[in-house]
Write an enzyme that holds these catalytic residues in place. Structure first.
Site, PDB file in Angstrom:
ATOM      1  N   LYS A 146     -11.263  12.909   1.558  1.00 22.64           N
ATOM      2  CA  LYS A 146     -11.361  14.300   1.108  1.00 22.64           C
ATOM      3  C   LYS A 146     -11.260  14.444  -0.426  1.00 22.64           C
ATOM      4  CE  LYS A 146     -11.264  18.712   2.480  1.00 22.64           C
ATOM      5  NZ  LYS A 146     -12.039  19.270   3.593  1.00 22.64           N
ATOM      6  N   SER A 154     -19.229  20.921   3.655  1.00 23.83           N
ATOM      7  CA  SER A 154     -20.639  21.302   3.827  1.00 23.83           C
ATOM      8  C   SER A 154     -21.256  21.671   2.478  1.00 23.83           C
ATOM      9  CB  SER A 154     -20.794  22.428   4.850  1.00 23.83           C
ATOM     10  OG  SER A 154     -20.261  23.642   4.375  1.00 23.83           O
ATOM     11  N   SER A 155     -20.467  22.214   1.566  1.00 26.02           N
ATOM     12  CA  SER A 155     -21.007  22.580   0.257  1.00 26.02           C
ATOM     13  C   SER A 155     -21.442  21.342  -0.521  1.00 26.02           C
ATOM     14  CB  SER A 155     -19.951  23.311  -0.579  1.00 26.02           C
ATOM     15  OG  SER A 155     -19.584  24.503   0.058  1.00 26.02           O
ATOM     16  N   SER A 172     -21.121  26.412   5.353  1.00 27.49           N
ATOM     17  CA  SER A 172     -20.063  27.380   5.675  1.00 27.49           C
ATOM     18  C   SER A 172     -19.377  27.863   4.412  1.00 27.49           C
ATOM     19  CB  SER A 172     -19.026  26.712   6.580  1.00 27.49           C
ATOM     20  OG  SER A 172     -18.322  25.733   5.837  1.00 27.49           O
ATOM     21  N   GLY A 173     -19.605  27.141   3.310  1.00 27.31           N
ATOM     22  CA  GLY A 173     -18.881  27.485   2.091  1.00 27.31           C
ATOM     23  C   GLY A 173     -17.616  26.654   1.958  1.00 27.31           C
ATOM     24  N   GLY A 174     -17.284  25.867   3.001  1.00 23.97           N
ATOM     25  CA  GLY A 174     -16.166  24.921   2.907  1.00 23.97           C
ATOM     26  C   GLY A 174     -16.574  23.761   1.999  1.00 23.97           C
ATOM     27  N   VAL A 175     -15.598  22.977   1.570  1.00 23.41           N
ATOM     28  CA  VAL A 175     -15.879  21.911   0.604  1.00 23.41           C
ATOM     29  C   VAL A 175     -16.899  20.902   1.145  1.00 23.41           C
ATOM     30  CG1 VAL A 175     -14.841  20.161  -0.886  1.00 23.41           C
ATOM     31  CG2 VAL A 175     -13.472  22.072  -0.081  1.00 23.41           C
ATOM     32  N   GLU A 184       0.803  -1.229   0.000  1.00 22.22           N
ATOM     33  CA  GLU A 184       0.000   0.000   0.000  1.00 22.22           C
ATOM     34  C   GLU A 184       0.834   1.276   0.000  1.00 22.22           C
ATOM     35  OE1 GLU A 184       0.429  -2.120   2.400  1.00 22.22           O
ATOM     36  OE2 GLU A 184       0.295  -1.251   4.410  1.00 22.22           O
TER      37      GLU A 184
END
Ligand code: XMP
Length: 518
Positions: free
Chosen positions: A374, A234-235, A229-232, A177
């Site tokens: 992410k 939550s968007s 919030s405009g973060g990745v 890995e």
């Protein structure tokens, strides 16, 4: 509420290796869905999970240790291919009656192995070929269990890989890995496709399709509230839900007055303007500033902001009317951290993005991203048509600029930081570095220094520029930003931000420093 939308799954049992998440990453990169569970997952649960294959991770223990982690014995009778990696291989050997030799010396680093059998696991690697692999183990296999053959050997480990091909049991002493094993992905791919019979069908398009469908079915006619919030994270959560339930989703954006320049406006434009979402902006800047008045202690700041956020969010949610669910952008690394290795019974860190809201409001949680890493979330964002600017956004802390203003937070100091921060962002973007570094931002220090502007002596603020490279924010190194870029940032800030006469660059790594200054 759990959303289970996958048919072909690989189960990774975690014996505590620092590389377990990497195994999962590699399997996902091969486009196969997988989950990490604690080594002591019950046999019934494993059967219910219905994996196409099982991977036993490595781990720091020796199987002879008093508290060595042992998985359920019945595992071995399942009609499912198994691949043991390092400790996983030793555990398999021990369980099947082979002999693991206890060794005081660790074999560590790059090692050459000779491929003896290239039919299955090493398909395409060439019989008789030498290949570089990454080893990190103490114990090794002395006698293989009955029915096993060696697939490869190294100078120190005659059994660097082994298999009982008929029963589809495989073991490797090295770590396929990690990036230091150049053929690792191929070996993992062979296990997934040739041995387990998986298809590379785990794509973000299929994730979106299936998740939207099951969200729609599960939520039915109920209403959902989502903090945006405009973060990745939550968007993407909001857009995914919007695709599934449309007007039954209400989003709340709390402007706590600690956002960056134009941030609230930009978020409103994308989600209300472009997507037509039911998005409610609560301007609570005054409220937060009032509560933060005179507060300088970092932890106090965080507590106040968290508490007031809940209060404001709750008020607004009540005003909007009855909802059954609260949507959150929890990601897979948070979930793994909570349940992996020690098992679900161990005391766990709770990860509430909006700390404690469900308890207070009696809402059920929906976390549609809880199986994703992410970079997968970013791919989903692209799939859903979110602007690249938003999808590639650097992380921004919940308490916002409050933890980047050292000392007292005032309207005036916020304006200074916002102006400086906008310049840092702008220059980093123009230099093509924004997506290369993990985070880059300005910090306002609580000291003044002497300077000279024209013929005048000045006595003004200092801005620290912070930029770090990192993979997961657990560790970080300061970014080697070219001097010219740093020079431009400094010139622009000092020339155009009133109240600043000095700029410094933070060259500390984490640990022992942290990424944020507070
Ligand atoms: P540190 O400063 O601990 O930061 O190295 C690690 C990562 O977490 C972010 N961060 C926060 N995020 N609330 C958040 O939501 C917080 O209180 C907080 N503090 C730090 C930080 O920006 C970095 O990405």
């Amino acid at each position: 509420m759990t959303v289970n939308v996958y048919d072909q799954k690989i189960l990774i049992l975690d014996f505590g290796s620092q590389y377990t998440q990497l195994i999962a990453r590699r399997v996902r990169e091969a486009r196969v869905y997988c989950e990490i569970h604690p080594f002591n997952m019950s046999l019934q649960k494993i059967k219910d999970f219905s994996p196409k294959g099982i991977i036993l991770s490595g781990g720091p223990s020796s199987i002879y240790d008093d508290n060595a982690p042992f998985a359920e014995k019945g595992l071995i009778d399942l009609e499912v291919p198994i691949l043991g990696i390092c400790y996983g291989m030793q555990f398999l050997t021990h369980l099947l009656g082979g002999v693991v030799a206890k060794s005081g010396d660790r074999e560590y680093g790059n090692v050459q192995i000779r491929i003896e059998d290239e039919r299955d696991l090493f398909y395409g690697l060439g019989r008789g070929e030498q290949r570089t692999v990454w080893m990190s183990h103490g114990d090794r296999i002395d006698h293989m269990p009955e029915g096993f053959e060696a697939l490869a050997g190294s100078k120190n480990s005659p059994v660097a890989a082994m298999a009982d091909v008929e029963r589809r049991r495989f073991g490797v002493q090295f770590h396929p890995e990690v990036a230091h094993t150049p053929d690792g992905l191929k070996i993992i791919g062979n296990f997934l496709f040739r041995i387990c019979g998986c298809d590379p069908s785990w794509t973000m398009a299929s994730f979106v399709r299936k998740t939207v469908k099951s969200l729609k079915e599960d939520i039915g006619e109920e209403r959902v509230i989502c903090g945006l919030s405009g973060g990745v994270d939550s968007s993407v959560t909001a857009v995914l839900l919007h695709g599934a339930i449309g007007e039954k989703l209400s989003c709340i954006l709390v402007d706590n007055g600690l956002l960056r320049r134009n941030e609230a406006r930009e978020v409103m434009d994308v989600f209300q303007g472009y997507y037509g979402m039911d998005l409610h902006l609560v301007d609570a800047s005054e409220h937060f500033l009032k509560h933060l008045d005179g507060v300088t202690d970092p932890e106090k700041k965080r507590k106040i902001i968290g508490r007031e956020f809940i209060r404001i969010f709750e008020e607004k949610a009540k005003e909007l009317g009855r909802a059954k669910y609260l949507a959150q952008g929890t990601l897979y690394p948070d979930v793994i951290e909570s349940v992996s290795f020690k098992g679900p019974s161990a005391t766990i860190k709770s990860h509430h993005n909006v700390g404690g809201l469900p308890d207070v409001m009696n809402l059920e949680l929906i976390e549609p991203l809880r199986e994703l890493f992410k970079d997968e979330v970013r791919e989903v964002g692209v799939e859903l048509g979110l602007p690249r600017e938003l999808v590639m956004r650097q992380p921004f802390p919940g308490p916002g600029l409050a933890v980047r203003i050292l000392g007292e937070i005032t309207g005036e100091r916020l304006e200074i930081l916002r102006a400086a921060d906008a310049i840092v962002r702008d220059e980093i973007k123009m230099a093509g570095l924004y997506e290369k570094v993990w985070q880059s931002f300005a910090v306002l220090l609580p000291v003044r220094t002497v300077g000279v502007m024209g013929d005048e002596r000045t006595y003004e603020n200092v801005i620290a520029v912070r930029s770090v490279d990192s993979l997961d924010a657990m560790t970080a190194d300061w970014s080697k930003i070219p001097y010219e870029v740093l020079g431009r940032i400094s010139n622009r800030i000092i020339n155009s931000v009133k109240g600043v006469n000095r700029v410094v660059y933070d060259i500390s790594s984490k640990p022992p420093s942290t990424i944020e200054w507070e």
